[in-house]
Design a protein around this motif. Structure first.
Motif, PDB file in Angstrom:
ATOM      1  N   ARG B 238       0.836  -1.193   0.000  1.00 25.89           N
ATOM      2  CA  ARG B 238       0.000   0.000   0.000  1.00 25.89           C
ATOM      3  C   ARG B 238       0.877   1.251   0.000  1.00 25.89           C
ATOM      4  NH1 ARG B 238      -4.819   1.389   4.233  1.00 25.89           N
ATOM      5  NH2 ARG B 238      -3.119   2.037   5.569  1.00 25.89           N
ATOM      6  N   GLU B 242      -0.110   2.695  -3.441  1.00 26.85           N
ATOM      7  CA  GLU B 242      -1.464   3.215  -3.260  1.00 26.85           C
ATOM      8  C   GLU B 242      -1.754   4.320  -4.276  1.00 26.85           C
ATOM      9  OE1 GLU B 242      -2.359   4.734   0.662  1.00 26.85           O
ATOM     10  OE2 GLU B 242      -4.511   4.486   0.305  1.00 26.85           O
ATOM     11  N   ARG B 243      -0.720   5.048  -4.663  1.00 26.06           N
ATOM     12  CA  ARG B 243      -0.935   6.156  -5.585  1.00 26.06           C
ATOM     13  C   ARG B 243      -0.984   5.718  -7.041  1.00 26.06           C
ATOM     14  NH1 ARG B 243       4.393   6.496  -3.622  1.00 26.06           N
ATOM     15  NH2 ARG B 243       6.056   6.958  -5.109  1.00 26.06           N
ATOM     16  N   CYS B 244      -0.709   4.443  -7.315  1.00 27.54           N
ATOM     17  CA  CYS B 244      -0.687   3.943  -8.702  1.00 27.54           C
ATOM     18  C   CYS B 244      -2.019   4.229  -9.383  1.00 27.54           C
ATOM     19  CB  CYS B 244      -0.413   2.442  -8.685  1.00 27.54           C
ATOM     20  SG  CYS B 244      -0.470   1.675 -10.319  1.00 27.54           S
ATOM     21  N   LEU B 245      -1.956   4.589 -10.671  1.00 31.48           N
ATOM     22  CA  LEU B 245      -3.173   4.877 -11.436  1.00 31.48           C
ATOM     23  C   LEU B 245      -3.631   3.670 -12.254  1.00 31.48           C
ATOM     24  CD1 LEU B 245      -2.241   8.395 -12.902  1.00 31.48           C
ATOM     25  CD2 LEU B 245      -3.621   7.938 -10.869  1.00 31.48           C
ATOM     26  N   VAL B 335       2.608   9.478 -11.274  1.00 31.87           N
ATOM     27  CA  VAL B 335       2.528   9.727  -9.837  1.00 31.87           C
ATOM     28  C   VAL B 335       3.863   9.427  -9.150  1.00 31.87           C
ATOM     29  CG1 VAL B 335       0.032   9.479  -9.660  1.00 31.87           C
ATOM     30  CG2 VAL B 335       1.467   7.444  -9.527  1.00 31.87           C
TER      31      VAL B 335
END
Lengths: 317, 354
Positions: B238, B242-245, B335
């Motif tokens: 995470r 977590e920021r993965c698009l 990101v």
């Protein structure tokens, strides 16, 4: 930056998670940062390299949630992001009550690719804006750029640098870089071409597309996500061929699904690894919606976007 | 001593024109309209080669095109027997002799890694083989590395020759091109001019200087095991992803990502079977016919990317990583996800208890 951290710390008892920006792999890249412990607040940054629109994380699956419903989700928004947030609230994709919005008036963000195109920067030690100039110090020298040279296109045409919704405002309001009269000058430049010229422009631009779908996935309002027409097999709308028809169809549907919703935040264009000016399509649509319906997306949480209404009594449709 | 020639900057166009008459020549050049986008493309007289910038995409397209036709099919019906159908197939393979001019050492090395998968069994990919065996790579000694680069950390280096058939060394007033094999040597015939002793010395000096550069440091030691220990650590993944698009940027710009999908594109009674790039970042990549998806979120998907490159691949192929440190995934991630951080972090704070 300090003011932001202090504000978040002050609100921490009410927050379960905070979505802001932290440092990326170097000083020219910010990144989304999810803060879940108060000691992580120190990682929050706010500078012209905080480029991501964070509101998508509130709506797109798997959306960031607060387990404890008594607590809120904190989120940092610049002017442009706040308009995305308004659109998400209008469409009931996020609940305003669940949010603690930290508004950040924004002087514009730097497009690292425009910087890199001037000269490769290695071992960046500092990067800061002073007045209308960006100063970057790398391992070799200090370079100076005018903001016109390095700001993202979306920032050069920004009419709403100040958040339109927020609970806490960090910093002073700033003056917009563009007016409602000149924000569509890039669209006008393309419109000024004859039909052949426009065709050539889009043919060249879309030919570069590699169908990575970053534009779609970065868009806070593109919420179909894993059910997008670009990838459904049944019905199958798009083949796997890499021809212009497939690319055009995808980008055009992407744009049309955003008509009257898109706030022209420019994320789609920012994330494109092939630098296709994809936001231009949405700017054109935004202008049409403005001209025909007198509506500008993402300004009033209470308003209903024109294409989300259905009035059987409407004539002339 | 291997054959070396000198091509002056003002002679480069003529040399490339000449080469392009003999082979299908691919060069890094600016994509029209996009000021900053440099990608490998077919050379035609008039194309301006860009050798002093890193490319957005790797040259893997030369051997693994984003889309290729595996076979053509056509159904033929008979008027005499309407129930009978005849299926005609054409699975001919087309491969032309290709030279990729101006790749980087990281890109050239990537071809060797894909070779392991496609050529060395247990299954051999005949389409890949046909293209690969007719492709030569001329790699440029790399002086343009930036803060996203880390070739030295994964077994390569900015002057590495692994996977290259020719080496291009930038020198004062032009480039020195050195053949690293017999086939490459024949390609240089009639090109450029004889290198002077001084030119040869300068080329060697440049190679020495660049070889000494260390591009990037990451702790990859024991990543095979460390990854496995982290596999179920959701908090770790995470934090990393977590920021993965869930977009395909990292995989599509990657020189070593080789996953593909196969689709039949049919129109009426005829069509083609296509192989096209796929991305393990996409939800559909592991979506099963039942509707079950073993990698339902970006966390499992990004974990797979790290695992494939730094655990499963080295485990299978003598400890080599399926990563050449080209830095594109770091540079272009919207990101700013940093695979170096994801790999280095595998070992940190792992609970030692059973």
């Amino acid at each position: 930056m300090k003011e932001l951290r202090q504000a978040v710390e002050a609100q921490w008892p009410n927050l379960e998670v905070m979505i802001g920006w932290g440092w990326g792999f170097d000083l020219l890249h910010g990144r989304p940062l999810f803060v879940r412990k108060i000691e992580e607040v120190a990682g929050l940054v706010w500078n012209p390299f905080c480029v991501q629109n964070l509101t998508g994380y509130l709506a797109k699956i798997p959306a960031v949630q607060a387990e404890d419903k008594a607590k809120k989700i904190g989120v940092c928004v610049r002017g442009c992001d706040s308009r995305s947030l308004v659109a998400l609230i209008q469409e009931k994709l996020v609940s305003r009550e669940q949010l603690m919005v930290f508004g950040l008036p924004c002087q514009g963000t730097v497009d690292w690719r425009r910087l890199a195109a001037h000269s490769p920067l290695v071992g960046v030690k500092s990067a800061r804006i002073e007045g209308e100039r960006l100063l970057v110090e790398d391992s070799r020298t200090i370079r100076e750029f005018t903001l016109d040279q390095v700001l993202a296109r979306r920032c050069l045409r920004c009419t709403h640098p100040n958040p339109v919704v927020y609970d806490v405002l960090i910093g002073e309001q700033v003056a917009p870089r563009a007016t409602s009269l000149d924000r569509y000058r890039d669209v006008e430049r393309v419109e000024a071409l004859d039909v052949g010229g426009r065709l050539a422009f889009w043919r060249e631009a879309l030919d570069r597309c590699i169908r990575c779908y970053a534009c779609r996935n970065a868009c806070p309002l593109c919420i179909c996500q894993d059910r997008c027409i670009a990838e459904t097999r049944d019905p199958k709308w798009l083949s796997q061929y890499m021809g212009l028809p497939e690319k055009f169809l995808f980008h055009f549907i992407h744009a049309l699904h955003l008509a009257g919703r898109c706030t022209e935040c420019g994320e789609c264009e920012r994330v494109c690894p092939m630098e296709i000016p994809v936001t231009l399509m949405k700017e054109k649509l935004g202008r049409i919606v403005g001209d025909l319906m007198g509506y500008e997306a993402g300004l009033d949480p209470e308003a209903t976007p024109p294409l989300l209404t259905f009035n059987p009594a409407e004539t002339g449709v | 001593m291997s054959k070396m020639i000198f091509i002056g900057s003002d002679q480069l166009t003529a040399a490339l024109d000449h080469l392009s008459e003999r082979v299908e020549l691919w060069v890094p050049a600016g994509a029209s309209g996009g000021p900053g986008v440099i990608r490998f493309q077919r050379y035609r007289p008039g194309v301006e080669v860009v050798l002093d910038r890193l490319t957005n995409l790797s040259p893997k397209e030369a051997v693994q095109p984003q889309v290729e036709t595996l076979l053509r099919f056509r159904t033929v019906k008979s008027a005499d027997d309407p129930a009978a159908e005849q299926l005609l197939l054409d699975d001919g393979i087309e491969a032309r002799r290709v030279l990729v001019f101006g790749a980087r050492p990281c890109d050239a090395r990537a071809f060797l890694l894909s070779d392991e998968v496609f050529l060395k069994g247990p299954y051999e990919d005949v389409y890949y083989r046909a293209r690969r065996e007719s492709t030569l790579l001329a790699a440029l000694v790399c002086r343009e590395g930036d803060d996203a680069c880390f070739c030295s950390a994964v077994g390569g280096g900015p002057a590495d020759t692994a996977g290259s058939d020719l080496r291009i060394v930038p020198v004062e007033g032009g480039v020195v091109v050195e053949a690293l094999g017999e086939e490459a040597e024949s390609l240089l015939e009639g090109l450029g001019e004889v290198v002077s002793d001084a030119g040869r010395e300068e080329a060697l000096r440049v190679v020495d200087e660049i070889s000494a550069l260390c591009m990037g440091e990451i702790d990859t030691s024991a990543s095979v095991q460390a990854f496995k220990s982290r596999f179920e650590d959701r908090d770790y993944w995470r934090e990393v992803a977590e920021r993965c698009l869930s977009c395909g940027v990292c995989t599509f710009v990657c020189p070593t990502c080789y996953c593909f999908t196969i689709t039949d594109e049919k129109r009426g009674l005829e069509g083609e079977r296509l192989r096209s790039w796929d991305s393990c970042m996409f939800y559909q990549y592991t979506l099963e016919a039942s509707g079950h998806n073993p990698r339902p979120t970006k966390l499992e998907r990004y974990r797979n990317r790290v695992g494939h490159k730094f655990s499963y691949f080295p485990e299978k192929y003598d400890g080599r990583f399926s990563c050449t440190g080209c830095g594109r995934c770091v540079r272009f991630c919207p990101v700013s996800i940093d695979i170096r951080r994801a790999v280095s972090g595998l070992k940190e704070n792992i609970c030692e208890c059973p």
